[in-house]
Design a protein around this motif. Structure first.
Motif, short mmCIF file in Angstrom:
data_model
loop_
_atom_site.label_atom_id
_atom_site.label_comp_id
_atom_site.label_asym_id
_atom_site.label_seq_id
_atom_site.Cartn_x
_atom_site.Cartn_y
_atom_site.Cartn_z
N THR A 51 9.32 3.61 4.30
CA THR A 51 8.16 4.04 4.79
C THR A 51 6.98 3.34 3.84
N GLU A 52 7.45 2.97 2.76
CA GLU A 52 6.47 2.40 1.74
C GLU A 52 6.11 0.90 2.12
N GLU A 53 7.38 0.24 2.46
CA GLU A 53 7.34 -1.13 3.06
C GLU A 53 6.44 -1.10 4.14
N ILE A 54 6.48 -0.17 4.98
CA ILE A 54 5.82 -0.08 6.25
C ILE A 54 4.36 -0.01 6.03
N LEU A 86 3.47 9.78 -1.76
CA LEU A 86 5.01 9.49 -1.70
C LEU A 86 5.48 9.50 -3.30
N LEU A 87 4.61 8.98 -4.16
CA LEU A 87 5.23 8.89 -5.60
C LEU A 87 5.74 10.08 -6.27
N PRO A 88 4.86 10.91 -6.24
CA PRO A 88 5.39 12.28 -6.74
C PRO A 88 6.75 12.81 -6.15
N THR A 142 -2.05 5.37 5.16
CA THR A 142 -3.29 5.01 4.41
C THR A 142 -2.64 4.83 3.01
N LYS A 143 -3.62 4.43 1.90
CA LYS A 143 -3.30 4.21 0.71
C LYS A 143 -3.01 5.68 0.09
N LYS A 144 -3.73 6.69 0.59
CA LYS A 144 -3.57 8.13 0.25
C LYS A 144 -2.11 8.61 0.51
#
Length: 105
Positions: free
Chosen positions: A96-99, A11-13, A4-6
């Motif tokens: 993971t971000e790309e997926i 992942l950003l932090p 999900t977007k959440k």
């Protein structure tokens, strides 16, 4: 696992923390390399010898620093290993971000 977007935002932090840690490790590695390239600095790390040389005439040779050099090289290897693991983690996060981005499209 459902992405999900959440979860992507979570992942950003983690990415930022890994990047900060990697920069700290790179700085520490540079410092260790500087010391390893300076015989006099390594010889000065024998603190007991330095304290006792005031009372004795025998002084440690500038090139006599094998134990310190081995210790610092070991620390450097450990820092490089940790840095390599961080790069692996960063790659995993990127994948993971790309997926997630593909699934969210």
């Amino acid at each position: 696992r459902k992405f999900t977007k959440k979860r992507l935002d979570q992942l950003l932090p983690l990415k930022n923390q890994l990047d900060e840690m990697k920069m700290t490790l790179i700085g520490a590695s540079k410092c260790l390399n500087e010391v390893l390239n300076n015989d006099e600095d390594m010889a000065q790390m024998y603190l007991t010898d330095n304290k006792n040389k005031c009372n004795q005439k025998k002084e440690r040779k500038v090139t006599d620093h094998e134990e310190v050099e081995m210790l610092l090289e070991n620390y450097l290897m450990q820092l490089e290993l940790i840095c390599s693991e961080i790069v692996d983690d960063e790659n995993e996060i990127k994948n993971t971000e790309e997926i997630v981005e593909i699934e969210l499209d």
